[in-house]
Design an enzyme around this catalytic site. Structure first.
Site, PDB file in Angstrom:
ATOM      1  N   SER A 144       0.857  -1.201   0.000  1.00 59.60           N
ATOM      2  CA  SER A 144       0.000   0.000   0.000  1.00 59.60           C
ATOM      3  C   SER A 144       0.879   1.231   0.000  1.00 59.60           C
ATOM      4  O   SER A 144       1.996   1.212   0.526  1.00 59.60           O
ATOM      5  CB  SER A 144      -0.874   0.024   1.258  1.00 59.60           C
ATOM      6  OG  SER A 144      -1.475   1.290   1.419  1.00 59.60           O
ATOM      7  N   TYR A 160      -1.720  -0.667  10.324  1.00 54.31           N
ATOM      8  CA  TYR A 160      -1.923  -1.064   8.924  1.00 54.31           C
ATOM      9  C   TYR A 160      -0.690  -0.703   8.082  1.00 54.31           C
ATOM     10  O   TYR A 160      -0.200  -1.523   7.290  1.00 54.31           O
ATOM     11  CB  TYR A 160      -3.176  -0.371   8.379  1.00 54.31           C
ATOM     12  CG  TYR A 160      -3.478  -0.679   6.929  1.00 54.31           C
ATOM     13  CD1 TYR A 160      -3.932  -1.943   6.536  1.00 54.31           C
ATOM     14  CD2 TYR A 160      -3.326   0.300   5.937  1.00 54.31           C
ATOM     15  CE1 TYR A 160      -4.218  -2.221   5.200  1.00 54.31           C
ATOM     16  CE2 TYR A 160      -3.607   0.028   4.607  1.00 54.31           C
ATOM     17  CZ  TYR A 160      -4.043  -1.235   4.240  1.00 54.31           C
ATOM     18  OH  TYR A 160      -4.313  -1.502   2.920  1.00 54.31           O
ATOM     19  N   ALA A 161      -0.180   0.523   8.261  1.00 61.08           N
ATOM     20  CA  ALA A 161       0.986   0.961   7.475  1.00 61.08           C
ATOM     21  C   ALA A 161       2.200   0.074   7.755  1.00 61.08           C
ATOM     22  O   ALA A 161       2.925  -0.319   6.829  1.00 61.08           O
ATOM     23  CB  ALA A 161       1.309   2.425   7.782  1.00 61.08           C
ATOM     24  N   ILE A 166      -8.257   3.300  -3.391  1.00 60.37           N
ATOM     25  CA  ILE A 166      -9.055   2.631  -4.431  1.00 60.37           C
ATOM     26  C   ILE A 166     -10.474   2.448  -3.894  1.00 60.37           C
ATOM     27  O   ILE A 166     -10.646   2.077  -2.719  1.00 60.37           O
ATOM     28  CB  ILE A 166      -8.448   1.241  -4.778  1.00 60.37           C
ATOM     29  CG1 ILE A 166      -6.924   1.351  -5.044  1.00 60.37           C
ATOM     30  CG2 ILE A 166      -9.175   0.607  -5.952  1.00 60.37           C
ATOM     31  CD1 ILE A 166      -6.507   2.224  -6.201  1.00 60.37           C
TER      32      ILE A 166
HETATM   33  P1  NAD Z   1     -11.761  -5.650   0.399  1.00 62.83           P
HETATM   34  O1  NAD Z   1     -12.052  -5.504   1.863  1.00 62.83           O
HETATM   35  O2  NAD Z   1     -12.816  -5.265  -0.575  1.00 62.83           O
HETATM   36  O3  NAD Z   1     -11.323  -7.163   0.078  1.00 62.83           O
HETATM   37  C1  NAD Z   1     -10.422  -7.835   0.905  1.00 62.83           C
HETATM   38  C2  NAD Z   1     -10.565  -9.316   0.676  1.00 62.83           C
HETATM   39  O4  NAD Z   1      -9.698 -10.017   1.573  1.00 62.83           O
HETATM   40  C3  NAD Z   1     -11.980  -9.815   0.972  1.00 62.83           C
HETATM   41  O5  NAD Z   1     -12.357 -10.740  -0.030  1.00 62.83           O
HETATM   42  C4  NAD Z   1     -11.838 -10.494   2.330  1.00 62.83           C
HETATM   43  O6  NAD Z   1     -12.784 -11.508   2.542  1.00 62.83           O
HETATM   44  C5  NAD Z   1     -10.428 -11.049   2.208  1.00 62.83           C
HETATM   45  N1  NAD Z   1      -9.853 -11.382   3.512  1.00 62.83           N
HETATM   46  C6  NAD Z   1      -9.692 -10.583   4.585  1.00 62.83           C
HETATM   47  N2  NAD Z   1      -9.173 -11.282   5.604  1.00 62.83           N
HETATM   48  C7  NAD Z   1      -8.986 -12.547   5.163  1.00 62.83           C
HETATM   49  C8  NAD Z   1      -8.481 -13.734   5.738  1.00 62.83           C
HETATM   50  N3  NAD Z   1      -8.059 -13.794   7.027  1.00 62.83           N
HETATM   51  N4  NAD Z   1      -8.429 -14.853   4.973  1.00 62.83           N
HETATM   52  C9  NAD Z   1      -8.858 -14.829   3.710  1.00 62.83           C
HETATM   53  N5  NAD Z   1      -9.353 -13.753   3.086  1.00 62.83           N
HETATM   54  C10 NAD Z   1      -9.416 -12.623   3.827  1.00 62.83           C
HETATM   55  O7  NAD Z   1     -10.423  -4.855   0.161  1.00 62.83           O
HETATM   56  P2  NAD Z   1      -9.685  -4.333  -1.170  1.00 62.83           P
HETATM   57  O8  NAD Z   1      -9.759  -2.868  -1.142  1.00 62.83           O
HETATM   58  O9  NAD Z   1     -10.121  -5.080  -2.348  1.00 62.83           O
HETATM   59  O10 NAD Z   1      -8.184  -4.719  -0.777  1.00 62.83           O
HETATM   60  C11 NAD Z   1      -7.484  -5.827  -1.317  1.00 62.83           C
HETATM   61  C12 NAD Z   1      -6.038  -5.712  -0.875  1.00 62.83           C
HETATM   62  O11 NAD Z   1      -5.502  -4.470  -1.359  1.00 62.83           O
HETATM   63  C13 NAD Z   1      -5.853  -5.705   0.635  1.00 62.83           C
HETATM   64  O12 NAD Z   1      -4.666  -6.415   0.970  1.00 62.83           O
HETATM   65  C14 NAD Z   1      -5.679  -4.235   0.945  1.00 62.83           C
HETATM   66  O13 NAD Z   1      -4.963  -3.998   2.128  1.00 62.83           O
HETATM   67  C15 NAD Z   1      -4.931  -3.757  -0.292  1.00 62.83           C
HETATM   68  N6  NAD Z   1      -5.048  -2.313  -0.543  1.00 62.83           N
HETATM   69  C16 NAD Z   1      -6.258  -1.738  -0.764  1.00 62.83           C
HETATM   70  C17 NAD Z   1      -6.328  -0.357  -0.983  1.00 62.83           C
HETATM   71  C18 NAD Z   1      -7.630   0.361  -1.221  1.00 62.83           C
HETATM   72  O14 NAD Z   1      -7.626   1.603  -1.264  1.00 62.83           O
HETATM   73  N7  NAD Z   1      -8.749  -0.309  -1.403  1.00 62.83           N
HETATM   74  C19 NAD Z   1      -5.161   0.403  -0.956  1.00 62.83           C
HETATM   75  C20 NAD Z   1      -3.936  -0.227  -0.727  1.00 62.83           C
HETATM   76  C21 NAD Z   1      -3.891  -1.594  -0.519  1.00 62.83           C
END
Ligand code: NAD
Length: 243
Positions: free
Chosen positions: A138, A151-152, A184
């Site tokens: 991230s 988180y960071a 995102i």
């Molecule tokens: P989201 O919450 O929509 O999806 C996250 C997914 O991870 C979900 O399907 C959830 O069920 C799954 N998950 C969570 N804990 C789990 C576990 N213990 N075992 C199995 N599955 C698990 O989030 P997103 O925005 O699609 O994020 C996806 C990835 O991208 C994450 O790692 C997040 O940290 C990273 N990310 C997102 C953003 C953003 O702005 N959305 C920015 C930077 C990084």
């Protein structure tokens, strides 16, 4: 679009958001994709909607479960070419408000969960001496963020899993990269206030938040042969956002 015909891919946390967009992008490029989610019914539903080969239940904090699922997928399809360690959680807390439980759940999901997935992927790919892994870091892991210390820190660790694993696995023909998205629009960021979203969009040269498909397209590139000499990198996908 890169051609992933004949490739077998696994995406964790593929039921929604960036994970689901990645599943769709890989399927579109011709890959056979298996997705996982925490809930079996939701995983099956997402898989059938996205044209994936299967949707399986998996909690990435469970090292043994990750190891046996990855082994089973590689066995069933004869190989495993691509793994996207996408599953992750984000919960905000100011320093004084951080509870031990938040530290435990964040580190066990984001750091240990990613590590389990990369370990299992490497074991499965080692046999054929080829493969590509992408992990989800991230922008806040690179720059820090007030109210997001845990988180960071977890995402800085994820970036370094990619950098270190890339060094270890390169001679085995396995590439490991990270993507570092900015803000995102997914369920993860749905809780942000309109003010916070406007503030982030304002700090972004492209003037808006990102879409899951824009992260998925970069992941698809990184796992394809078009990125054959790229490993150990952390690619920002953030519209130029400066934190
Ligand atoms: P989201 O919450 O929509 O999806 C996250 C997914 O991870 C979900 O399907 C959830 O069920 C799954 N998950 C969570 N804990 C789990 C576990 N213990 N075992 C199995 N599955 C698990 O989030 P997103 O925005 O699609 O994020 C996806 C990835 O991208 C994450 O790692 C997040 O940290 C990273 N990310 C997102 C953003 C953003 O702005 N959305 C920015 C930077 C990084």
């Amino acid at each position: 679009m890169p051609d992933l015909t004949g490739r077998v891919a696994l995406v964790t946390g593929g039921t929604r958001g960036i994970g689901l967009a990645t599943v769709r992008a890989l399927v579109e490029a011709g890959a056979t994709v298996v997705l996982t989610g925490r809930d079996e019914a939701r995983a099956k539903e997402a898989a059938s909607a996205a044209g994936a080969a299967a949707g399986l239940a998996l909690d990435v904090t469970d090292a043994k479960a990750v190891s046996s699922l990855v082994r089973a997928v590689a066995k069933e399809h004869g190989k495993l070419d691509v793994v996207v360690a996408n599953a992750g959680i984000m919960e905000d807390a100011l320093l004084g408000m951080i509870k031990e439980e938040l530290v435990d759940t964040t580190l066990s999901t984001n750091v240990a969960g990613t590590l389990h997935t990369v370990q299992a992927a490497a074991r499965a790919m080692m046999r054929k001496k080829t493969g590509a892994i992408v992990v989800l870091a991230s922008i806040v892991g690179e720059h820090g963020s007030a109210g997001q210390t845990v988180y960071a820190a977890s995402k800085a660790a994820v970036a370094n899993i990619a950098r270190s694993a890339a060094k270890e696995l390169g001679r085995s023909g396995i590439r490991v990269n990270a993507v570092a998205p900015g803000v995102i629009e997914t369920d993860l960021t749905a809780g942000l206030s309109e003010d916070a979203k406007a503030d982030n969009a304002g700090k972004t040269p492209l003037g808006r938040l990102g879409r899951p498909e824009e992260v998925a397209n970069a992941i698809r590139f990184l796992v394809s042969d078009e990125a054959s000499f790229i490993t150990g990198q952390v690619l920002g996908i953030d519209g130029g956002l400066v934190l």
